[in-house]
Design an enzyme around this catalytic site. Structure first.
Site, PDB file in Angstrom:
ATOM      1  N   SER A   9      -1.282   7.164  -4.484  1.00  0.00           N
ATOM      2  CA  SER A   9      -1.029   7.198  -3.041  1.00  0.00           C
ATOM      3  C   SER A   9      -2.135   7.995  -2.368  1.00  0.00           C
ATOM      4  O   SER A   9      -2.460   9.106  -2.786  1.00  0.00           O
ATOM      5  CB  SER A   9       0.318   7.872  -2.768  1.00  0.00           C
ATOM      6  OG  SER A   9       0.373   8.278  -1.415  1.00  0.00           O
ATOM      7  N   HIS A  32      -1.811   2.769  -3.090  1.00  0.00           N
ATOM      8  CA  HIS A  32      -0.522   2.865  -2.388  1.00  0.00           C
ATOM      9  C   HIS A  32      -0.755   3.471  -0.998  1.00  0.00           C
ATOM     10  O   HIS A  32      -1.260   4.587  -0.881  1.00  0.00           O
ATOM     11  CB  HIS A  32       0.398   3.743  -3.231  1.00  0.00           C
ATOM     12  CG  HIS A  32       1.789   3.895  -2.734  1.00  0.00           C
ATOM     13  ND1 HIS A  32       2.793   2.997  -3.016  1.00  0.00           N
ATOM     14  CD2 HIS A  32       2.373   4.866  -1.983  1.00  0.00           C
ATOM     15  CE1 HIS A  32       3.925   3.409  -2.465  1.00  0.00           C
ATOM     16  NE2 HIS A  32       3.697   4.536  -1.828  1.00  0.00           N
ATOM     17  N   ASP A  34       1.002   4.720   2.407  1.00  0.00           N
ATOM     18  CA  ASP A  34       2.285   5.142   2.974  1.00  0.00           C
ATOM     19  C   ASP A  34       2.231   5.060   4.493  1.00  0.00           C
ATOM     20  O   ASP A  34       1.605   5.891   5.151  1.00  0.00           O
ATOM     21  CB  ASP A  34       2.585   6.580   2.530  1.00  0.00           C
ATOM     22  CG  ASP A  34       2.925   6.660   1.050  1.00  0.00           C
ATOM     23  OD1 ASP A  34       3.921   6.043   0.643  1.00  0.00           O
ATOM     24  OD2 ASP A  34       2.169   7.323   0.302  1.00  0.00           O
ATOM     25  N   MET A  36       4.030   5.492   7.927  1.00  0.00           N
ATOM     26  CA  MET A  36       5.171   6.259   8.469  1.00  0.00           C
ATOM     27  C   MET A  36       5.113   6.242   9.986  1.00  0.00           C
ATOM     28  O   MET A  36       4.035   6.389  10.574  1.00  0.00           O
ATOM     29  CB  MET A  36       5.098   7.703   7.982  1.00  0.00           C
ATOM     30  CG  MET A  36       5.050   7.827   6.473  1.00  0.00           C
ATOM     31  SD  MET A  36       5.085   9.544   5.972  1.00  0.00           S
ATOM     32  CE  MET A  36       4.973   9.395   4.192  1.00  0.00           C
ATOM     33  N   HIS A  65       3.617   0.767   1.480  1.00  0.00           N
ATOM     34  CA  HIS A  65       4.990   1.292   1.450  1.00  0.00           C
ATOM     35  C   HIS A  65       5.356   1.632   2.887  1.00  0.00           C
ATOM     36  O   HIS A  65       4.891   2.637   3.425  1.00  0.00           O
ATOM     37  CB  HIS A  65       5.037   2.529   0.534  1.00  0.00           C
ATOM     38  CG  HIS A  65       6.365   3.223   0.518  1.00  0.00           C
ATOM     39  ND1 HIS A  65       6.524   4.506   0.035  1.00  0.00           N
ATOM     40  CD2 HIS A  65       7.605   2.829   0.920  1.00  0.00           C
ATOM     41  CE1 HIS A  65       7.790   4.865   0.147  1.00  0.00           C
ATOM     42  NE2 HIS A  65       8.464   3.866   0.695  1.00  0.00           N
ATOM     43  N   MET A  67       7.483   2.966   5.662  1.00  0.00           N
ATOM     44  CA  MET A  67       8.602   3.835   6.034  1.00  0.00           C
ATOM     45  C   MET A  67       8.701   3.785   7.547  1.00  0.00           C
ATOM     46  O   MET A  67       8.362   4.740   8.254  1.00  0.00           O
ATOM     47  CB  MET A  67       8.342   5.253   5.496  1.00  0.00           C
ATOM     48  CG  MET A  67       8.523   5.331   3.979  1.00  0.00           C
ATOM     49  SD  MET A  67       7.681   6.723   3.224  1.00  0.00           S
ATOM     50  CE  MET A  67       6.060   6.012   3.016  1.00  0.00           C
ATOM     51  N   MET A 136      12.875   5.355  -4.825  1.00  0.00           N
ATOM     52  CA  MET A 136      12.265   6.623  -4.400  1.00  0.00           C
ATOM     53  C   MET A 136      12.822   7.762  -5.248  1.00  0.00           C
ATOM     54  O   MET A 136      14.036   7.846  -5.470  1.00  0.00           O
ATOM     55  CB  MET A 136      12.577   6.910  -2.924  1.00  0.00           C
ATOM     56  CG  MET A 136      11.905   5.996  -1.921  1.00  0.00           C
ATOM     57  SD  MET A 136      10.110   6.044  -1.971  1.00  0.00           S
ATOM     58  CE  MET A 136       9.751   7.775  -1.613  1.00  0.00           C
ATOM     59  N   ASP A 174       8.392   6.328  -6.981  1.00  0.00           N
ATOM     60  CA  ASP A 174       7.494   6.972  -6.015  1.00  0.00           C
ATOM     61  C   ASP A 174       8.080   8.302  -5.575  1.00  0.00           C
ATOM     62  O   ASP A 174       9.197   8.348  -5.049  1.00  0.00           O
ATOM     63  CB  ASP A 174       7.329   6.033  -4.800  1.00  0.00           C
ATOM     64  CG  ASP A 174       6.391   6.597  -3.742  1.00  0.00           C
ATOM     65  OD1 ASP A 174       5.694   7.586  -4.027  1.00  0.00           O
ATOM     66  OD2 ASP A 174       6.359   6.034  -2.628  1.00  0.00           O
TER      67      ASP A 174
HETATM   68  O1  LIG Z   1       6.215   7.607  -0.207  1.00  0.00           O
HETATM   69  C1  LIG Z   1       5.781   8.725  -0.336  1.00  0.00           C
HETATM   70  C2  LIG Z   1       6.417   9.855   0.417  1.00  0.00           C
HETATM   71  O2  LIG Z   1       7.412   9.367   1.217  1.00  0.00           O
HETATM   72  C3  LIG Z   1       4.567   8.978  -1.206  1.00  0.00           C
HETATM   73  O3  LIG Z   1       4.130   7.759  -1.740  1.00  0.00           O
HETATM   74  C4  LIG Z   1       4.825   9.932  -2.326  1.00  0.00           C
HETATM   75  O4  LIG Z   1       5.459  11.069  -1.930  1.00  0.00           O
HETATM   76  C5  LIG Z   1       3.527  10.185  -3.091  1.00  0.00           C
HETATM   77  O5  LIG Z   1       3.157  11.502  -3.077  1.00  0.00           O
HETATM   78  P1  LIG Z   1       3.508  12.534  -4.272  1.00  0.00           P
HETATM   79  O6  LIG Z   1       3.105  11.876  -5.562  1.00  0.00           O
HETATM   80  O7  LIG Z   1       2.705  13.713  -3.923  1.00  0.00           O
HETATM   81  O8  LIG Z   1       4.999  12.777  -4.223  1.00  0.00           O
HETATM   82 FE   LIG Z   2       5.120   5.926  -0.994  1.00  0.00          FE
END
Ligand SMILES: O=C(CO)[C@H](O)[C@H](O)COP(=O)(O)O
Ligand SMILES: [Fe+2]
Length: 221
Positions: A9, A32, A34, A36, A65, A67, A136, A174
């Site tokens: 990510s 990946h 993210d 948001m 991903h 969100m 998650m 994740d």
């Molecule tokens: O979706 C996510 C947070 O919502 C990220 O993909 C995830 O947290 C990746 O970061 P880390 O490996 O540091 O947890």
């Molecule tokens: Fe993610």
């Protein structure tokens, strides 16, 4: 179970140099991203224009991903932006079957995510519609959070469902995935591993990708 895939990510990478950050992980299977919106989660990252710009320079396919609220309306833009895989949250989708079919028809892999408190059981019949299921292992919103062991039984139940139905849907985890936690995820049946802070806080991110892959593969062997 599918072959092991590592998808770093970029959430904790340097957003001012995203192209270069992606170039630091040539051994990754996916990147990946993210997305948001500050509504579905209390954090704001980027939208389809930035993702499209990254897709143009990334030699590795993008795994979005999302969100974001109103996934039904907002997700297709990320297929158009060039993502090879698009994950929407079931909690943000009014018609997940229709949305998964729309993503597939537009040419991307369709994937659905569950937050830690969302059960898998109501969605068993929906699994054949998905190319990937994301479970998650932290509450979505931020990188660098602690892995939630309480999600492991759900990963196990999801793996059992996929195997029972003989479906090749990938099972992604994740949140908080690191050298300390990846074996637990692989043992529970995950085959696609997102790792953000573990990869980008490493001195050599690509070496960390390889080390994570080796740990997970050793469990599968
Ligand atoms: O979706 C996510 C947070 O919502 C990220 O993909 C995830 O947290 C990746 O970061 P880390 O490996 O540091 O947890
Ligand atoms: Fe993610």
């Amino acid at each position: 179970m599918g072959h092991i895939q590592i998808t770093p990510s970029i959430l904790n990478s340097d957003f001012a140099r995203l192209g270069e950050e992606v170039a630091r992980i040539p051994g990754a299977d996916w990147v990946h991203v993210d997305v948001m919106d500050n509504h579905f989660v209390p954090n704001l990252t980027f939208g389809p224009t930035m993702v499209e710009a990254l897709a143009r320079v990334s030699p590795i396919p993008l795994d979005a991903h999302l969100m974001i609220e109103d996934a039904d309306r907002n997700a297709p833009a990320y297929v158009e932006a060039g993502c090879g895989s698009v994950t929407f949250h079931v909690e943000a989708a009014k018609a997940p079957v229709r949305l998964a079919r729309e993503i597939r028809a537009a040419g991307a892999r369709a994937s659905m995510a569950l937050k830690p408190a969302t059960p898998i059981e109501p969605y068993e019949d929906l699994l054949p519609e998905l190319d990937m299921l994301l479970i998650m292992t932290v509450e979505p919103g931020f990188g660098g959070q602690k892995f939630l062991d309480l999600c492991l039984p759900k990963i196990r139940r999801a793996r059992a469902m996929l195997d029972k139905h003989g479906i090749e849907t990938w099972l992604q985890v994740d949140g908080g995935v690191s050298l300390e936690t990846i074996e637990r995820c692989a043992e529970a049946g995950a085959d696609v591993f997102v790792a953000g802070s573990a990869v980008y806080s490493a001195e050599d991110p690509d070496k960390m990708v390889a080390a994570l892959r080796d740990k997970a593969a050793a469990v599968q062997a």
